[in-house]
Design a protein around this motif. Structure first.
Motif, PDB file in Angstrom:
ATOM      1  N   ALA A 283      43.718  36.541  37.847  1.00  0.00           N
ATOM      2  CA  ALA A 283      43.312  36.818  39.223  1.00  0.00           C
ATOM      3  C   ALA A 283      41.887  36.344  39.485  1.00  0.00           C
ATOM      4  O   ALA A 283      41.587  35.769  40.548  1.00  0.00           O
ATOM      5  CB  ALA A 283      43.441  38.315  39.511  1.00  0.00           C
ATOM      6  N   HIS A 284      41.002  36.563  38.524  1.00  0.00           N
ATOM      7  CA  HIS A 284      39.612  36.105  38.685  1.00  0.00           C
ATOM      8  C   HIS A 284      39.555  34.595  38.880  1.00  0.00           C
ATOM      9  O   HIS A 284      38.846  34.099  39.762  1.00  0.00           O
ATOM     10  CB  HIS A 284      38.790  36.507  37.461  1.00  0.00           C
ATOM     11  N   PHE A 285      40.312  33.861  38.070  1.00  0.00           N
ATOM     12  CA  PHE A 285      40.311  32.407  38.180  1.00  0.00           C
ATOM     13  C   PHE A 285      40.856  31.958  39.531  1.00  0.00           C
ATOM     14  O   PHE A 285      40.293  31.071  40.178  1.00  0.00           O
ATOM     15  CB  PHE A 285      41.143  31.809  37.054  1.00  0.00           C
ATOM     16  N   LEU A 286      41.954  32.546  39.972  1.00  0.00           N
ATOM     17  CA  LEU A 286      42.539  32.153  41.259  1.00  0.00           C
ATOM     18  C   LEU A 286      41.571  32.430  42.403  1.00  0.00           C
ATOM     19  O   LEU A 286      41.513  31.668  43.373  1.00  0.00           O
ATOM     20  CB  LEU A 286      43.859  32.892  41.490  1.00  0.00           C
ATOM     21  N   ARG A 287      40.793  33.498  42.299  1.00  0.00           N
ATOM     22  CA  ARG A 287      39.842  33.827  43.361  1.00  0.00           C
ATOM     23  C   ARG A 287      38.652  32.872  43.389  1.00  0.00           C
ATOM     24  O   ARG A 287      37.930  32.816  44.393  1.00  0.00           O
ATOM     25  CB  ARG A 287      39.358  35.267  43.189  1.00  0.00           C
ATOM     26  N   LEU A 308      57.403  37.069  34.310  1.00  0.00           N
ATOM     27  CA  LEU A 308      57.844  38.295  34.977  1.00  0.00           C
ATOM     28  C   LEU A 308      56.778  39.373  34.872  1.00  0.00           C
ATOM     29  O   LEU A 308      56.489  40.079  35.848  1.00  0.00           O
ATOM     30  CB  LEU A 308      59.157  38.783  34.361  1.00  0.00           C
ATOM     31  N   ARG A 309      56.173  39.506  33.706  1.00  0.00           N
ATOM     32  CA  ARG A 309      55.132  40.517  33.523  1.00  0.00           C
ATOM     33  C   ARG A 309      53.907  40.192  34.370  1.00  0.00           C
ATOM     34  O   ARG A 309      53.299  41.080  34.984  1.00  0.00           O
ATOM     35  CB  ARG A 309      54.753  40.596  32.045  1.00  0.00           C
ATOM     36  N   LEU A 310      53.530  38.924  34.436  1.00  0.00           N
ATOM     37  CA  LEU A 310      52.382  38.533  35.243  1.00  0.00           C
ATOM     38  C   LEU A 310      52.637  38.831  36.712  1.00  0.00           C
ATOM     39  O   LEU A 310      51.753  39.324  37.415  1.00  0.00           O
ATOM     40  CB  LEU A 310      52.084  37.049  35.045  1.00  0.00           C
ATOM     41  N   ARG A 311      53.849  38.534  37.195  1.00  0.00           N
ATOM     42  CA  ARG A 311      54.168  38.834  38.595  1.00  0.00           C
ATOM     43  C   ARG A 311      54.022  40.326  38.879  1.00  0.00           C
ATOM     44  O   ARG A 311      53.438  40.732  39.897  1.00  0.00           O
ATOM     45  CB  ARG A 311      55.585  38.359  38.920  1.00  0.00           C
ATOM     46  N   CYS A 317      47.648  44.872  40.546  1.00  0.00           N
ATOM     47  CA  CYS A 317      46.186  44.834  40.429  1.00  0.00           C
ATOM     48  C   CYS A 317      45.518  43.782  41.298  1.00  0.00           C
ATOM     49  O   CYS A 317      44.307  43.832  41.492  1.00  0.00           O
ATOM     50  CB  CYS A 317      45.776  44.635  38.973  1.00  0.00           C
ATOM     51  N   ALA A 318      46.277  42.825  41.816  1.00  0.00           N
ATOM     52  CA  ALA A 318      45.689  41.742  42.614  1.00  0.00           C
ATOM     53  C   ALA A 318      46.672  41.302  43.696  1.00  0.00           C
ATOM     54  O   ALA A 318      47.171  40.177  43.675  1.00  0.00           O
ATOM     55  CB  ALA A 318      45.318  40.570  41.724  1.00  0.00           C
ATOM     56  N   PRO A 319      46.979  42.171  44.656  1.00  0.00           N
ATOM     57  CA  PRO A 319      47.960  41.802  45.686  1.00  0.00           C
ATOM     58  C   PRO A 319      47.568  40.585  46.502  1.00  0.00           C
ATOM     59  O   PRO A 319      48.441  39.873  47.007  1.00  0.00           O
ATOM     60  CB  PRO A 319      48.049  43.066  46.562  1.00  0.00           C
TER      61      PRO A 319
END
Length: 344
Positions: A283-287, A308-311, A317-319
């Motif tokens: 999530a940090h990287f995508l942001r 599946l777990r990441l989704r 935690c990062a909607p």
């Protein structure tokens, strides 16, 4: 619909651990007469499974056409042409399901070797896989991902040989599919950008590799952004993402001079991939790349289970990041059910 209008995709390479019965390729030895047609039957079933899992990107096995370019086994050299209709059908199915396809040729495909014979064999492998993508009717998003290759004691000369091979030896249909990835041992993001500036080859940013090898100290977001900019307008880029393995490994060794064994703990290598993806790190990287649209190949040991777990984790935690992949409550429920089933 334009390429950037649909949600970003999370992809999985080769194997699906949620159904071990699925075969990514015909893995029989040459004495048993393996064939691309058998591999495509397995790929057809994998596409169905990916559709059920709502995973819309898949890296096919680099051995999809077994022995297709082996210099000592000419009886296998015609199988790609023999399967033209089958390849067209499987490509049409992938397009209908919205599944992005790619290849990542093996480590033995090296375009910057000082050995012209090895380079020739590498080009033959790339040409065969590019031909398969062409016969599948895939667009420019379907790529062949390779690394720069070996350093051979002189990194600058090795980079220059890669450029020379691109300019003098690569067929046009290979150039149209080839993309270059930064690696974790020899050639970092700056090296890949150097090659891109001289050839125009598109670049694949590997997040873990950048942390492992970044001699020039390129900023993470800047490097990723420049890699994404190497793709032409209207063709969606993709990146690779994995988390480093952190678990200690137990190794049993015989105590010298005795019959006893002792157990030692070994720290993992930073270059090793973990079973799952750290959702916080992801999530940090995508942001760091707001507004950018690209697909992500998840290179985790747990394959589709890791996706599946990441989704599920992103939804919790990062909607904001989950929304970029079009994830919602249905995906969370499906992921939870499949992960629970896999754990039994």
């Amino acid at each position: 619909m334009t390429p950037d209008a649909s949600p970003m995709r999370l992809g999985v390479p080769v194997k699906l651990l949620s159904d071990p019965a699925l075969k990514a390729n015909d893995a029989r030895r040459w004495q048993s007469g393996p064939h691309l047609r058998v591999s495509l039957e397995g790929l057809d079933a994998i596409l169905d499974a990916l559709d059920r899992l709502n995973i819309r990107m898949y890296r096919m096995s680099s051995d999809l056409a077994p022995y297709a370019t082996h210099p000592d086994l000419p009886q296998f050299h015609g199988q790609v042409a023999e399967c033209a209709a089958d390849l067209a059908a499987i490509g049409a199915k992938a397009r209908r399901l919205g599944i992005r396809l790619s290849f990542h040729p093996s480590q033995f495909v090296v375009l910057n070797s000082p050995d012209p014979v090895l380079v020739g064999k590498s080009i033959a492998d790339l040409a065969s896989q590019a031909e398969m993508l062409d016969l599948m009717g895939q667009g420019p998003e379907a790529v062949l991902v390779i690394h720069l290759g070996g350093a051979y004691g002189d990194r600058d000369a090795a980079r220059a040989r890669w450029v020379e091979t691109w300019e003098r030896r690569l067929p046009a249909h290979v150039k149209a599919r080839l993309v270059l990835e930064n690696d974790d041992i020899r050639f970092d993001a700056a090296d890949a950008l150097w090659v891109h500036q001289r050839t125009g080859v598109r670049l694949i940013f590997d997040h873990q590799h950048h942390w492992c090898l970044n001699r020039s100290g390129l900023d993470l977001a800047e490097a990723a952004g420049r890699f994404l900019d190497s793709w032409p307008e209207g063709v969606r880029p993709k990146i690779h993402f994995s988390s480093p393995r952190t678990a200690m490994k137990e190794v049993k060794r015989k105590v010298e001079g005795t019959r006893r064994q002792e157990t030692r703990l070994l720290a993992p290598l930073l270059t090793a991939h973990a079973e799952l993806v750290n959702a916080f790190e992801f999530a940090h990287f995508l942001r760091l790349l707001p507004g950018r649209v690209f697909d992500v190949m998840v290179e985790a040991k747990a394959k589709d289970l890791a996706v599946l777990r990441l989704r599920r984790d992103l939804l919790r935690c990062a909607p904001d990041v989950a929304a970029r992949f079009g994830l919602g409550a249905a995906e969370e429920q499906a992921a939870a059910a499949l992960l629970e089933e896999a754990a039994e």
